[in-house]
Design a protein around this motif. Structure first.
Motif, PDB file in Angstrom:
ATOM      1  N   ARG A  29       0.840  -1.198   0.000  1.00 35.81           N
ATOM      2  CA  ARG A  29       0.000   0.000   0.000  1.00 35.81           C
ATOM      3  C   ARG A  29       0.877   1.252   0.000  1.00 35.81           C
ATOM      4  N   ALA A  30       0.476   2.197  -0.824  1.00 30.61           N
ATOM      5  CA  ALA A  30       1.130   3.502  -0.871  1.00 30.61           C
ATOM      6  C   ALA A  30       0.104   4.514  -0.372  1.00 30.61           C
ATOM      7  N   SER A  41       6.598   6.319   1.076  1.00 27.55           N
ATOM      8  CA  SER A  41       6.276   5.124   1.843  1.00 27.55           C
ATOM      9  C   SER A  41       5.532   4.070   1.028  1.00 27.55           C
ATOM     10  N   ARG A  42       6.012   2.840   1.165  1.00 23.79           N
ATOM     11  CA  ARG A  42       5.316   1.653   0.678  1.00 23.79           C
ATOM     12  C   ARG A  42       5.255   0.724   1.879  1.00 23.79           C
ATOM     13  N   ALA A  43       4.035   0.401   2.317  1.00 24.23           N
ATOM     14  CA  ALA A  43       3.864  -0.337   3.561  1.00 24.23           C
ATOM     15  C   ALA A  43       3.227  -1.695   3.321  1.00 24.23           C
ATOM     16  N   ILE A  44       3.590  -2.640   4.188  1.00 27.64           N
ATOM     17  CA  ILE A  44       3.005  -3.969   4.145  1.00 27.64           C
ATOM     18  C   ILE A  44       2.675  -4.429   5.551  1.00 27.64           C
ATOM     19  N   ALA A  45       1.766  -5.399   5.609  1.00 24.00           N
ATOM     20  CA  ALA A  45       1.432  -6.061   6.864  1.00 24.00           C
ATOM     21  C   ALA A  45       0.818  -7.405   6.524  1.00 24.00           C
ATOM     22  N   VAL A  83      10.603   3.609   9.684  1.00 24.11           N
ATOM     23  CA  VAL A  83      10.671   2.146   9.622  1.00 24.11           C
ATOM     24  C   VAL A  83       9.325   1.438   9.766  1.00 24.11           C
ATOM     25  N   ALA A  84       8.388   2.030  10.518  1.00 23.72           N
ATOM     26  CA  ALA A  84       7.127   1.337  10.802  1.00 23.72           C
ATOM     27  C   ALA A  84       6.133   2.305  11.431  1.00 23.72           C
ATOM     28  N   GLU A  91      -4.820  -4.083  21.322  1.00 21.18           N
ATOM     29  CA  GLU A  91      -3.567  -4.783  21.072  1.00 21.18           C
ATOM     30  C   GLU A  91      -2.756  -3.934  20.107  1.00 21.18           C
ATOM     31  N   ALA A  92      -1.455  -3.855  20.327  1.00 24.86           N
ATOM     32  CA  ALA A  92      -0.603  -3.098  19.407  1.00 24.86           C
ATOM     33  C   ALA A  92      -0.551  -3.820  18.065  1.00 24.86           C
ATOM     34  N   ARG A  93      -0.775  -3.075  16.984  1.00 23.59           N
ATOM     35  CA  ARG A  93      -0.746  -3.596  15.614  1.00 23.59           C
ATOM     36  C   ARG A  93       0.154  -2.677  14.796  1.00 23.59           C
ATOM     37  N   ALA A  94       0.755  -3.212  13.733  1.00 26.74           N
ATOM     38  CA  ALA A  94       1.741  -2.416  13.000  1.00 26.74           C
ATOM     39  C   ALA A  94       1.738  -2.707  11.504  1.00 26.74           C
ATOM     40  N   ILE A  95       2.354  -1.791  10.791  1.00 26.68           N
ATOM     41  CA  ILE A  95       2.770  -1.987   9.407  1.00 26.68           C
ATOM     42  C   ILE A  95       4.277  -1.786   9.384  1.00 26.68           C
ATOM     43  N   VAL A  96       4.930  -2.376   8.401  1.00 24.82           N
ATOM     44  CA  VAL A  96       6.361  -2.173   8.225  1.00 24.82           C
ATOM     45  C   VAL A  96       6.570  -1.481   6.883  1.00 24.82           C
ATOM     46  N   ILE A  97       7.548  -0.619   6.838  1.00 20.01           N
ATOM     47  CA  ILE A  97       7.867   0.123   5.627  1.00 20.01           C
ATOM     48  C   ILE A  97       8.881  -0.689   4.817  1.00 20.01           C
ATOM     49  N   ILE A  98       8.505  -1.023   3.592  1.00 21.73           N
ATOM     50  CA  ILE A  98       9.340  -1.880   2.744  1.00 21.73           C
ATOM     51  C   ILE A  98      10.744  -1.310   2.582  1.00 21.73           C
TER      52      ILE A  98
END
Length: 140
Positions: A29-30, A41-45, A83-84, A91-98
């Motif tokens: 996702r951008a 940013s290009r993010a994934i989860a 980075v993220a 609950e803590a949830r996240a995405i990471v930056i490719i």
């Protein structure tokens, strides 16, 4: 599970993204918000995966918030790498930056442009609970 490692440029922040999915199976996702656009940013989860973030020096970690203030955008104060992002709800949830992953070239499909500006706070939190992944952070 495959673990994709990475982190910031100076090494203060290290990442471990665990997933059973191959990179082509993960939607990139951008986000079109002004922050993400400015960072390219290009993010994934993977909701069934996990992100582990290790920070050597917590004083060099910047948690930036904007808009609805529903997530912390993690940036290294030393080298400036985004980075993220972490959302803290039940609950803590996240995405990471490719771009922060060591094997970023494996995530090479065209990103889907997304715009979440019209979401309410409740809608944003619900989406993140569904689409973002569990995260744990350690310091020291």
């Amino acid at each position: 599970m495959t673990v994709h490692t990475g982190g910031c440029h100076c090494g203060n922040i290290r990442l471990g993204f665990s997933t059973e999915l191959d990179p082509p199976q993960i939607e990139i996702r951008a986000c079109q918000c002004s922050f993400c656009v400015r960072h390219g940013s290009r993010a994934i989860a993977d909701p069934d995966g996990r992100l582990v973030i290790s920070v050597k020096d917590q004083a060099r970690l910047r948690r930036y918030q904007f808009g609805l203030r529903t997530a912390d955008y993690l940036i290294c104060r030393e080298c400036g790498v985004f980075v993220a992002a972490i959302a803290r709800d039940d609950e803590a949830r996240a995405i990471v930056i490719i771009n922060a992953l060591d094997d970023r070239e494996r995530f090479n499909q065209e990103p889907i442009r997304v715009d979440f500006d019209a979401e309410s706070k409740a809608q944003r939190q619900a989406r993140r609970r569904t689409h973002w992944m569990p995260v744990e952070m350690s310091f020291g």
